[in-house]
Structure formats: structure tokens, C-alpha cells
Design an enzyme around this catalytic site. Structure first.
Site, PDB file in Angstrom:
ATOM      1  N   ARG A 101      59.001  15.691  -4.721  1.00  0.00           N
ATOM      2  CA  ARG A 101      58.973  15.662  -5.924  1.00  0.00           C
ATOM      3  C   ARG A 101      59.658  14.310  -6.646  1.00  0.00           C
ATOM      4  O   ARG A 101      60.686  13.803  -6.483  1.00  0.00           O
ATOM      5  CB  ARG A 101      60.039  16.920  -6.494  1.00  0.00           C
ATOM      6  CG  ARG A 101      59.937  17.112  -8.066  1.00  0.00           C
ATOM      7  CD  ARG A 101      60.535  18.410  -8.039  1.00  0.00           C
ATOM      8  NE  ARG A 101      60.063  19.480  -7.260  1.00  0.00           N
ATOM      9  CZ  ARG A 101      58.862  20.280  -7.571  1.00  0.00           C
ATOM     10  NH1 ARG A 101      58.141  19.849  -8.715  1.00  0.00           N
ATOM     11  NH2 ARG A 101      58.506  21.172  -7.036  1.00  0.00           N
ATOM     12  N   THR A 105      59.392  12.466 -13.003  1.00  0.00           N
ATOM     13  CA  THR A 105      58.432  13.469 -13.897  1.00  0.00           C
ATOM     14  C   THR A 105      58.255  14.794 -13.336  1.00  0.00           C
ATOM     15  O   THR A 105      57.658  15.751 -13.665  1.00  0.00           O
ATOM     16  CB  THR A 105      57.139  12.983 -13.280  1.00  0.00           C
ATOM     17  OG1 THR A 105      56.652  13.013 -11.948  1.00  0.00           O
ATOM     18  CG2 THR A 105      56.729  11.360 -13.757  1.00  0.00           C
ATOM     19  N   ASP A 197      67.385  27.907   1.479  1.00  0.00           N
ATOM     20  CA  ASP A 197      66.574  26.894   1.756  1.00  0.00           C
ATOM     21  C   ASP A 197      65.814  27.006   3.007  1.00  0.00           C
ATOM     22  O   ASP A 197      66.543  26.877   4.333  1.00  0.00           O
ATOM     23  CB  ASP A 197      67.279  25.435   1.717  1.00  0.00           C
ATOM     24  CG  ASP A 197      66.422  24.259   1.765  1.00  0.00           C
ATOM     25  OD1 ASP A 197      65.566  24.152   2.813  1.00  0.00           O
ATOM     26  OD2 ASP A 197      66.223  23.561   0.969  1.00  0.00           O
TER      27      ASP A 197
END
Length: 206
Positions: A101, A105, A197
Site C-alpha cells: 500500500r 495515496t 494479522d
């Protein structure tokens, strides 16, 4: 489009991987086993072709799979689902896609992709244990479509409504398979109650 797979063995194993105290070895084993159990439902409507074979007694007409199966785990957590499915579909080929990622943005960026030839004629199963925001899964599906894939199934273990909605919006032609649809995402983007996670728990990293 959304298909929830309910089975006592899957629910039992989900309870194991949800537990905070479950160690890496047991987490990894149960992720793989859940994926294998889900494979029965995921493959229920695979296309078949009629063939004639010879048994030790006589010839007979039967059926075999008519399309190649390609698994595409989203790195890295998707790797934990591969063995459970290939133990049943031993002829399946495996591609890989890696995404990260962008901090500015917040959009997923592809950093690695390697696929078998001719995705257009195969049934593609995109694998990722968690469907949270849906951003990475949507980007992975877009990348696969860009390379010619037509028949795609998204296979996740635990999902959130936000992720399901994102895939339904971006890719209405893709079926979503989940073992559990949880409540929501928290402020950090984690599925609630979820299982933490998945990548860190699979590989023992923090």
C-alpha cells in the site's frame, strides 16, 4: 455472488485460529485445513467433460475436469491456503501476486506477479485469508483480469461487510467464498472479531 460456507469442521477450526493463544504451528495447520475443506464447495460447479476410459474390467463413460485450475495466493498470507487446496486438486497450477500500500495515496501497488500461461481458459482462484477493506483483493483481481483471466473466484476465510461491498462494486462478475462474515472493521482496518494479522500469525512475524 457471496457464498458463505458453513460446516461444523470449518467452524471448529475457525475457533482455533481466532484464539489469541494459538501458536504459529497450529494456526498454519488450521488455515491450510480450512482452505482444503472450503475447496469442496468452491469446486462444486467446475465444468466437466465426458471421457471414455478403460477400467481393469471394461471400458466406461465418465467425466473429468474440462478446465485448468490456477491458484493465485496474494502474498504473503495467501500462501497459507495453497497446500490445503492443492492436496485435493493436485493438478492445479500456482501463480503469485504481491501488493503493497502506497503510504500517500493508500492505493495498492503491484510489486510482483508471476502466472502460468493462458489465464483466459482457466478457472482462477484468488486466495487471501482476510477480506478486510477489499482494496488488495480488488487490485489483485484487476491485475489478473488485465492478463486475460475471465473466470475468477475470490476465496477468503474471514471477511468484513466493507470488503464484500468493495468487491461487489468493483468486480460484480467474481464470486466470493467465505468461511465467516464478521461484524465490521475497526479504526485500524482490522476485521472484528477477526483473527488478527493472518500473515504475522502464519509466519511468526510481528
Amino acid at each position: 455472488m457471496l457464498k458463505l460456507i458453513n460446516h461444523p469442521l470449518i467452524t471448529h477450526k475457525l475457533s482455533i485460529i481466532r484464539r489469541r493463544e494459538t501458536v504459529t504451528r497450529d494456526f498454519r495447520q488450521n488455515i491450510s485445513e480450512i482452505a482444503g475443506l472450503m475447496a469442496y464447495e468452491i469446486t462444486r460447479d467446475l465444468p466437466m467433460k465426458e471421457v471414455v476410459i478403460d477400467t481393469p474390467v471394461s471400458s466406461c463413460i465418465t467425466s473429468e475436469l474440462s478446465k485448468e485450475i490456477i491458484l493465485v495466493p496474494v502474498l504473503r498470507a495467501g500462501l497459507g491456503m495453497v497446500d490445503g487446496i492443492t492436496s485435493l486438486i493436485t493438478t492445479a497450477k500456482v501463480g503469485h501476486i504481491g501488493l503493497y500500500r502506497d503510504h500517500e495515496t493508500l492505493e495498492p501497488i503491484e510489486y510482483f506477479a508471476k502466472f502460468p500461461a493462458d489465464l483466459s481458459e482457466a478457472v482462477i482462484m484468488v486466495l487471501d485469508p482476510m477480506l478486510a477493506t477489499g482494496g488488495s483483493a480488488s487490485a489483485a483481481i484487476t491485475a489478473i483480469k488485465r492478463r486475460g483471466a475471465v473466470t475468477i473466484r475470490l476465496v477468503c476465510i474471514v471477511g468484513a461487510p466493507e470488503g464484500v461491498a468493495r468487491i461487489e462494486k468493483d468486480h460484480p462478475d467474481v464470486d466470493i467464498y467465505l468461511a465467516a462474515l464478521d461484524s465490521h472493521l475497526n479504526e485500524k482496518g482490522y476485521i472484528v472479531p477477526g483473527l488478527g494479522d493472518a500473515g504475522d500469525r502464519l509466519f511468526g512475524t510481528k
